[in-house]
Scaffold this active site. Structure first.
Site, short mmCIF file in Angstrom:
data_model
loop_
_atom_site.label_atom_id
_atom_site.label_comp_id
_atom_site.label_asym_id
_atom_site.label_seq_id
_atom_site.Cartn_x
_atom_site.Cartn_y
_atom_site.Cartn_z
CD GLU A 108 -2.39 1.14 2.58
OE1 GLU A 108 -1.78 0.76 3.65
OE2 GLU A 108 -3.50 1.52 2.84
CG ASP A 162 0.65 -1.33 6.26
OD1 ASP A 162 1.10 -0.38 6.76
OD2 ASP A 162 -0.55 -1.13 5.87
CG HIS A 187 -3.47 -2.91 5.10
ND1 HIS A 187 -3.23 -1.70 5.21
CD2 HIS A 187 -4.45 -3.40 4.51
CE1 HIS A 187 -4.33 -1.33 3.97
NE2 HIS A 187 -4.90 -2.48 3.63
CG HIS A 197 -1.66 5.66 5.71
ND1 HIS A 197 -1.59 4.25 5.54
CD2 HIS A 197 -1.31 6.12 4.86
CE1 HIS A 197 -0.97 3.88 4.46
NE2 HIS A 197 -0.77 5.15 3.70
CD GLU A 233 1.87 2.99 9.03
OE1 GLU A 233 1.41 1.88 9.28
OE2 GLU A 233 1.70 3.87 8.23
ZN LIG Z 1 0.72 1.67 7.30
#
Ligand SMILES: [Zn+2]
Length: 255
Positions: A30, A41, A116, A169, A174
């Site tokens: 992604e 992820d 995810h 996100h 992350e």
């Molecule tokens: Zn992610």
């Protein structure tokens, strides 16, 4: 030494997983902004899975990377190239069938680590269907998205202006985890987006420039390898505490 399930031979597998924990990482391919790879992820879920398997002397399955669709309010959506996904109905069926064959083995416990955001409801649905069909029996299952293990107090102390996990996100958490785990895959760009999308909304049409800054939904400022390492250790500590807590409540003798 981490034990890789897929490196076992068929002649070894039954004996090796008997009474043990098998850990399955579930990720995605992604978009994650201009500074992180498509594999974020998957890499993060795999790292958590390997660490947990190592601690409980279990086996790790290969990461499942092709998973649920990216949604605009939690992943930027499909207008960004590179996201390879399947629909939710396909994902439930895929997971259900994979879980059934997995549960034909005599492991004591299955741990599923999700990395995810959009996978979670489909994963839980598939697990519960398999349970209802009688394939799990009295085995233990512990499935979670890694961020669900992060304590509120940890967040308050470590991340200023936390926007909600849907909007993290490609954000600070992350980016920091990737700087800790795979700094070779992180560029120097640190895009910020001052107006993270609200959680729990589905909007059409979508103004991509409004929901994100080049695929980043919140802020990346303040990301560091040190923060990533702290977060990694915190999630592992919390996950292992859940497993040990359940062990304490169970008569099963697990290794
Ligand atoms: Zn992610």
């Amino acid at each position: 030494m981490p034990r890789e399930f897929a490196d076992l031979t068929s002649a070894e597998v039954v004996d090796q997983v008997t009474g043990r924990t098998v850990v399955w990482p579930l990720g995605a391919i992604e978009q994650h902004g201009p500074h992180l790879p498509l594999s974020v992820d998957s890499l993060i879920a795999e790292a958590f899975a390997r660490e947990i398997a190592d601690i409980v002397d279990g086996y790790t399955l290969p990461v499942q990377s092709i998973a649920a669709r990216s949604l605009p309010q939690s992943g930027g959506g499909l207008s960004f190239p590179g996201t390879i996904h399947v629909g939710g109905d396909t994902l439930i069926r895929f997971l259900r069938e994979a879980l059934r064959s997995l549960f034909s083995l005599p492991m004591a416990r299955l741990v599923v680590v999700n990395g995810h955001f959009e996978n979670e409801p489909f994963l839980f649905e598939a697990l519960d269907q398999v349970r209802q069909q009688g394939f799990i029996g009295d085995r233990e299952v512990f499935a979670f998205s890694w961020w669900s293990l992060v304590q509120e107090s940890w967040l308050t102390a470590e991340i200023t202006g936390f926007p909600g996990w849907h909007a993290e996100h490609a954000g600070v958490s992350e980016t920091s985890l990737m700087l800790h785990l795979r700094p070779d895959l992180v560029t120097d760009l640190r895009p910020d987006h001052d107006h993270p999308p609200r959680a729990g909304l589905y909007l059409h049409p979508v103004d991509v420039d409004r929901i994100s800054n080049r695929g980043v939904l919140s802020s990346t400022s303040g990301s560091s390898a040190e923060l990533g390492e702290k977060l990694f250790r915190h999630v592992i500590d919390e996950g292992v505490a859940v497993l040990r807590d359940r062990d304490g409540n169970s008569s099963a003798n697990r290794r």
